[in-house]
Write a protein that holds these residues in place. Structure first.
Motif, PDB file in Angstrom:
ATOM      1  N   GLU A  35       0.810  -1.216   0.000  1.00 44.07           N
ATOM      2  CA  GLU A  35       0.000   0.000   0.000  1.00 44.07           C
ATOM      3  C   GLU A  35       0.841   1.263   0.000  1.00 44.07           C
ATOM      4  OE1 GLU A  35      -2.674  -0.224   3.258  1.00 44.07           O
ATOM      5  OE2 GLU A  35      -3.742  -2.001   2.509  1.00 44.07           O
ATOM      6  N   THR A  36       2.093   1.167   0.467  1.00 43.37           N
ATOM      7  CA  THR A  36       2.974   2.335   0.505  1.00 43.37           C
ATOM      8  C   THR A  36       3.997   2.331  -0.629  1.00 43.37           C
ATOM      9  OG1 THR A  36       4.500   1.202   2.000  1.00 43.37           O
ATOM     10  CG2 THR A  36       2.725   2.495   2.998  1.00 43.37           C
ATOM     11  N   ALA A  37       3.867   1.395  -1.562  1.00 43.22           N
ATOM     12  CA  ALA A  37       4.856   1.265  -2.642  1.00 43.22           C
ATOM     13  C   ALA A  37       4.845   2.482  -3.554  1.00 43.22           C
ATOM     14  CB  ALA A  37       4.579   0.004  -3.452  1.00 43.22           C
ATOM     15  N   ARG A  38       6.027   2.884  -3.993  1.00 40.59           N
ATOM     16  CA  ARG A  38       6.149   4.003  -4.929  1.00 40.59           C
ATOM     17  C   ARG A  38       6.066   3.525  -6.382  1.00 40.59           C
ATOM     18  NH1 ARG A  38       5.415   8.762  -5.061  1.00 40.59           N
ATOM     19  NH2 ARG A  38       7.387   9.542  -5.866  1.00 40.59           N
ATOM     20  N   ILE A  39       6.363   2.241  -6.607  1.00 44.19           N
ATOM     21  CA  ILE A  39       6.273   1.674  -7.949  1.00 44.19           C
ATOM     22  C   ILE A  39       5.403   0.423  -7.882  1.00 44.19           C
ATOM     23  CG2 ILE A  39       7.537   0.589  -9.848  1.00 44.19           C
ATOM     24  CD1 ILE A  39       9.955   2.266  -9.128  1.00 44.19           C
ATOM     25  N   HIS A  40       4.435   0.337  -8.792  1.00 44.07           N
ATOM     26  CA  HIS A  40       3.566  -0.834  -8.873  1.00 44.07           C
ATOM     27  C   HIS A  40       3.828  -1.529 -10.204  1.00 44.07           C
ATOM     28  CE1 HIS A  40       0.910   0.031  -5.344  1.00 44.07           C
ATOM     29  NE2 HIS A  40       1.438   1.227  -5.536  1.00 44.07           N
ATOM     30  N   ALA A  41       4.156  -2.814 -10.126  1.00 41.65           N
ATOM     31  CA  ALA A  41       4.534  -3.576 -11.316  1.00 41.65           C
ATOM     32  C   ALA A  41       3.429  -4.554 -11.702  1.00 41.65           C
ATOM     33  CB  ALA A  41       5.831  -4.333 -11.045  1.00 41.65           C
ATOM     34  N   PHE A  42       3.157  -4.631 -13.017  1.00 44.16           N
ATOM     35  CA  PHE A  42       2.102  -5.503 -13.523  1.00 44.16           C
ATOM     36  C   PHE A  42       2.605  -6.285 -14.732  1.00 44.16           C
ATOM     37  CE2 PHE A  42       0.121  -1.619 -11.827  1.00 44.16           C
ATOM     38  CZ  PHE A  42      -0.678  -2.163 -10.827  1.00 44.16           C
ATOM     39  N   ASP A  43       2.158  -7.513 -14.840  1.00 42.83           N
ATOM     40  CA  ASP A  43       2.436  -8.316 -16.023  1.00 42.83           C
ATOM     41  C   ASP A  43       1.192  -8.285 -16.901  1.00 42.83           C
ATOM     42  OD1 ASP A  43       3.015 -10.134 -17.969  1.00 42.83           O
ATOM     43  OD2 ASP A  43       3.737 -11.695 -16.620  1.00 42.83           O
ATOM     44  N   TRP A  44       1.230  -7.459 -17.949  1.00 45.89           N
ATOM     45  CA  TRP A  44       0.092  -7.290 -18.833  1.00 45.89           C
ATOM     46  C   TRP A  44       0.429  -7.770 -20.245  1.00 45.89           C
ATOM     47  CZ3 TRP A  44      -1.309  -1.573 -17.173  1.00 45.89           C
ATOM     48  CH2 TRP A  44      -1.950  -1.621 -15.919  1.00 45.89           C
ATOM     49  N   GLN A  45       1.240  -8.817 -20.326  1.00 45.43           N
ATOM     50  CA  GLN A  45       1.595  -9.329 -21.644  1.00 45.43           C
ATOM     51  C   GLN A  45       0.432 -10.051 -22.310  1.00 45.43           C
ATOM     52  OE1 GLN A  45       5.961 -10.764 -21.872  1.00 45.43           O
ATOM     53  NE2 GLN A  45       5.358 -11.220 -19.767  1.00 45.43           N
ATOM     54  N   ALA A  46      -0.373 -10.737 -21.518  1.00 39.90           N
ATOM     55  CA  ALA A  46      -1.471 -11.524 -22.086  1.00 39.90           C
ATOM     56  C   ALA A  46      -2.787 -10.752 -22.129  1.00 39.90           C
ATOM     57  CB  ALA A  46      -1.649 -12.812 -21.281  1.00 39.90           C
ATOM     58  N   GLY A  47      -2.965  -9.798 -21.234  1.00 40.61           N
ATOM     59  CA  GLY A  47      -4.215  -9.055 -21.205  1.00 40.61           C
ATOM     60  C   GLY A  47      -4.117  -7.862 -20.276  1.00 40.61           C
ATOM     61  N   VAL A  48      -4.992  -6.889 -20.500  1.00 39.14           N
ATOM     62  CA  VAL A  48      -4.969  -5.642 -19.725  1.00 39.14           C
ATOM     63  C   VAL A  48      -6.305  -5.499 -19.005  1.00 39.14           C
ATOM     64  CG1 VAL A  48      -4.660  -3.146 -19.831  1.00 39.14           C
ATOM     65  CG2 VAL A  48      -3.470  -4.617 -21.459  1.00 39.14           C
ATOM     66  N   PRO A  49      -6.278  -5.291 -17.687  1.00 41.32           N
ATOM     67  CA  PRO A  49      -7.533  -5.121 -16.947  1.00 41.32           C
ATOM     68  C   PRO A  49      -8.160  -3.758 -17.241  1.00 41.32           C
ATOM     69  CG  PRO A  49      -5.682  -4.700 -15.507  1.00 41.32           C
ATOM     70  CD  PRO A  49      -5.102  -5.169 -16.819  1.00 41.32           C
ATOM     71  N   ASN A  50      -9.368  -3.559 -16.769  1.00 46.60           N
ATOM     72  CA  ASN A  50      -9.974  -2.249 -16.954  1.00 46.60           C
ATOM     73  C   ASN A  50      -9.316  -1.231 -16.027  1.00 46.60           C
ATOM     74  OD1 ASN A  50     -11.211  -2.449 -14.345  1.00 46.60           O
ATOM     75  ND2 ASN A  50     -12.847  -3.676 -15.254  1.00 46.60           N
ATOM     76  N   ASP A  51      -9.630   0.045 -16.221  1.00 44.11           N
ATOM     77  CA  ASP A  51      -8.924   1.102 -15.511  1.00 44.11           C
ATOM     78  C   ASP A  51      -9.231   1.152 -14.014  1.00 44.11           C
ATOM     79  OD1 ASP A  51     -11.479   2.001 -15.656  1.00 44.11           O
ATOM     80  OD2 ASP A  51     -11.043   3.805 -16.805  1.00 44.11           O
ATOM     81  N   SER A  52     -10.165   0.329 -13.541  1.00 43.48           N
ATOM     82  CA  SER A  52     -10.464   0.341 -12.112  1.00 43.48           C
ATOM     83  C   SER A  52      -9.271  -0.126 -11.294  1.00 43.48           C
ATOM     84  CB  SER A  52     -11.681  -0.546 -11.816  1.00 43.48           C
ATOM     85  OG  SER A  52     -11.409  -1.896 -12.156  1.00 43.48           O
TER      86      SER A  52
END
Length: 286
Positions: free
Chosen positions: A31-48
């Motif tokens: 919750e206090t992270a300055r960088i959030h990492a995501f693996d979106w190679q296969a698909g991208v979630p909605n903006d929520s």
């Protein structure tokens, strides 16, 4: 830093980020992270997914050409870095650059060398267009009208890079001529290393100019391919050129997840001016 999966956490750790500074998304430390990492190679979630994240945090994404259009649209306006695939060296570089941007804010520019090169390109195009304007506006009584180059003889108004209201744009070239120039540029790679001639800004301008004349829309992913450089580099140049008002983004009216990229009117006029001047001087080189 927060990672959205254990696999991505291990990949970031392997790229050199200390394990003590990485937490899984959804845990208290994340919750206090300055960088959030995501693996979106296969698909991208909605903006929520991003709705609850502060606007000043950094977003790091693994992407593919299949997802880059959605990712680019979703991350527009955020401090973000994208890496294609799972290359540890590229991940380490992207995270380091992103962390530096967050530390120093807008005063830090990891692309300052490319920005300077892009500004020089824009100035060169403007100078060529202005020179074309001077040539076409001269009333040269010493030369017969039939001796004038066709591209210039058909012009009735001069062109200036600033685009004043009383002057028209340069005559657009045939899109096939632009495609031919692009193919000539690619031929160099059969004899020399592609890195020797890396010029993504010019390739981007050429591809978008041809697409405009062909009345064809170009997505971010297509433009990354046309740039003939690694996609991460192409994305950086697209954003730089948008900041320079050479490119404009346009939402796809049929697909809200995709964004098209167009040449601005001023940039298109400058490219047309370059072609007219190059043709008037005897032809084009790669």
């Amino acid at each position: 830093m927060a990672a959205d999966s254990a696999a991505l956490l291990r990949l970031i750790e392997a790229a050199g980020w200390p394990a003590s500074r990485i937490a899984l998304t959804g845990t208290p430390l994340a919750e206090t992270a300055r960088i959030h990492a995501f693996d979106w190679q296969a698909g991208v979630p909605n903006d929520s997914l991003l709705a609850n994240l502060p606007s000043d945090v950094g977003i790091f994404c693994l992407v593919s050409l299949e997802t880059i259009d959605e990712v680019d649209m979703l991350l527009d306006g955020r401090n973000a870095a994208c890496v294609f695939g799972d290359d540890q060296a590229l991940i380490a570089i992207a995270l380091s650059d992103l962390a530096a941007v967050l530390r120093a804010g807008s005063a830090f520019d990891t692309s300052r060398d490319e920005r300077a090169r892009l500004q020089a390109l824009a100035m060169d195009l403007a100078r060529l267009a202005e020179q074309l304007g001077r040539i076409t506006s001269q009333d040269d009584d010493s030369r017969d009208a039939h001796d004038a180059p066709d591209a210039l003889a058909d012009r009735s108004m001069a062109y200036h890079a600033e685009g004043p209201a009383d002057h028209g744009p340069a005559v657009p070239p045939d899109p096939q001529q632009i495609r031919h120039l692009i193919s000539l540029r690619r031929l160099r790679e059969r004899f020399f290393s592609p890195e020797l001639f890396a010029d993504p800004a010019w390739d981007i301008l050429l591809d978008l100019a041809a697409a405009r004349l062909e009345r064809r829309s170009v997505s971010v992913s297509s433009l990354c391919i046309a740039a003939a450089v690694p996609p991460t580099t192409a994305l950086r140049w697209i954003r730089l050129m948008t900041d320079q008002q050479l490119l404009e983004r346009r939402a796809d009216s049929l697909d809200a997840r995709r964004m098209f990229v167009d040449l601005s009117d001023a940039a298109f006029d400058q490219v047309c001016g370059w072609f007219a001047l190059a043709n008037a001087r005897g032809g084009l080189g790669g």
